[in-house]
Motif scaffolding. Sequence first.
Motif, PDB file in Angstrom:
ATOM      1  N   ILE A 110       0.983  -1.342  -0.022  1.00  0.00           N
ATOM      2  CA  ILE A 110      -0.270  -0.191  -0.109  1.00  0.00           C
ATOM      3  C   ILE A 110       1.057   1.521   0.029  1.00  0.00           C
ATOM      4  N   ILE A 111       1.809   1.287   0.523  1.00  0.00           N
ATOM      5  CA  ILE A 111       2.788   2.688   0.852  1.00  0.00           C
ATOM      6  C   ILE A 111       3.304   2.364   0.224  1.00  0.00           C
ATOM      7  N   SER A 112       4.122   1.572  -0.937  1.00  0.00           N
ATOM      8  CA  SER A 112       4.859   1.723  -1.890  1.00  0.00           C
ATOM      9  C   SER A 112       3.381   2.272  -3.595  1.00  0.00           C
ATOM     10  N   PHE A 113       1.878   2.455  -2.832  1.00  0.00           N
ATOM     11  CA  PHE A 113       1.473   2.987  -4.545  1.00  0.00           C
ATOM     12  C   PHE A 113       1.363   4.937  -3.873  1.00  0.00           C
ATOM     13  N   LEU A 114       1.884   4.965  -2.769  1.00  0.00           N
ATOM     14  CA  LEU A 114       2.084   6.414  -2.378  1.00  0.00           C
ATOM     15  C   LEU A 114       3.064   7.362  -3.430  1.00  0.00           C
ATOM     16  N   PRO A 115       2.923   8.466  -3.237  1.00  0.00           N
ATOM     17  CA  PRO A 115       4.338   9.603  -3.609  1.00  0.00           C
ATOM     18  C   PRO A 115       5.194   9.385  -2.940  1.00  0.00           C
ATOM     19  N   CYS A 175       8.033   2.164   5.535  1.00  0.00           N
ATOM     20  CA  CYS A 175       8.460   2.778   4.572  1.00  0.00           C
ATOM     21  C   CYS A 175       9.815   2.554   4.004  1.00  0.00           C
ATOM     22  N   ARG A 176      10.799   1.924   5.108  1.00  0.00           N
ATOM     23  CA  ARG A 176      12.107   1.437   4.203  1.00  0.00           C
ATOM     24  C   ARG A 176      12.552  -0.030   3.168  1.00  0.00           C
ATOM     25  N   GLU A 177      11.466  -0.063   3.158  1.00  0.00           N
ATOM     26  CA  GLU A 177      10.992  -1.013   2.016  1.00  0.00           C
ATOM     27  C   GLU A 177       9.575  -1.049   1.601  1.00  0.00           C
ATOM     28  N   THR A 178       9.379   0.281   0.550  1.00  0.00           N
ATOM     29  CA  THR A 178       8.518   0.803  -0.328  1.00  0.00           C
ATOM     30  C   THR A 178       9.674   0.664  -1.608  1.00  0.00           C
TER      31      THR A 178
END
Length: 334
Positions: free
Chosen positions: A21-26, A44-47
């Motif tokens: 989910i986080i990876s889809f964020l800017p 977020c370090r794994e985005t």
Amino acid sequence: MDSGTKPNLISNLPDCLLVLIISFLPFKQSVQTSVLAKRWKNLCRETTNLVFKESEFGLNQFVVDTEAKNSETRALFVSIMHQWISRFTGNTIETFELCLPEPVGFEEDIMSLIEFAATKQTKNLVINFSSSNSRQPPGALNIKLIYFQKTGLDITRLFSNLIYVRNLTICPFLLEMIQDCDDPMKLHDPMKTRHLVIKTHMYPHEFGGITIFLNSCPELESLTFETYTTGPIVMSQRYWPLIHPKTFWLNNKTYECLERTLKAVKVENFCGISNELHVLQYLIRTGRVMERLDLHAAKRLNNEQRRLVLTAAEEFQKNVERGSRHLRVTLHNA
């Protein structure tokens, strides 16, 4: 059940889904999720989408002097990128975007960042070293490139890290740099790039770089030109006395991708100018398996500019020799 005891559906998701989910964020918003709760601190370090744009980090607002601002901003921006990748815990990267305008003095940093992207099997790699002032005089760019070359950026090493990138975006800066090598056509093994995006001014001194990438990508399936449209195109022979735009593309030399794999060509911000026409006429003439040429007209064109776009599209439809009988030319937004 009392509203205060209702389960938090998002928090109940496993880490792998939260990272997705986080990876889809800017990128900036994905970093901001780290303050939501203790569990989110390092997710977020794994985005899988890393977008490093100096212009979006807002680091120069506390520095008054312009020269000092540029120097300190770049140094801080590069430091942030290094810190981030040193703590990255993921195994693969979906998108890695590096936008560092005029990166003189940061050659080794650039190399280490691109090598990091290569080790993480990056699927979509965007490299942009061009200035935000997209119509800077070509002479100024040449001076910067000469200095950049002398300070030691190893072009062979850089491009060797791009071999396995399937989706690649490059900038005008790289188009010219690649031509300064002794034998650019033998820099590396064939690239595995299937989808190539070239950001370009369509200046004649970028043409050699375009042909080098056509030659280097024998499996290329789609090619997109994102042309800059701000300001007039400078055509002074002072900067490229040995390159004539029309005769450069009149040769019948072809490349493996044009013979076997390149099916789709797209032009963003199409203006119908002569340099665009020369490049596209060459691709239409030599592209044996091309199926689509999509021309997306630039926005906010005046009546004369719109007429140029319509005339160019009609020329492609009726009068240009085609290498593929399956080619369809489509004009959008005109």
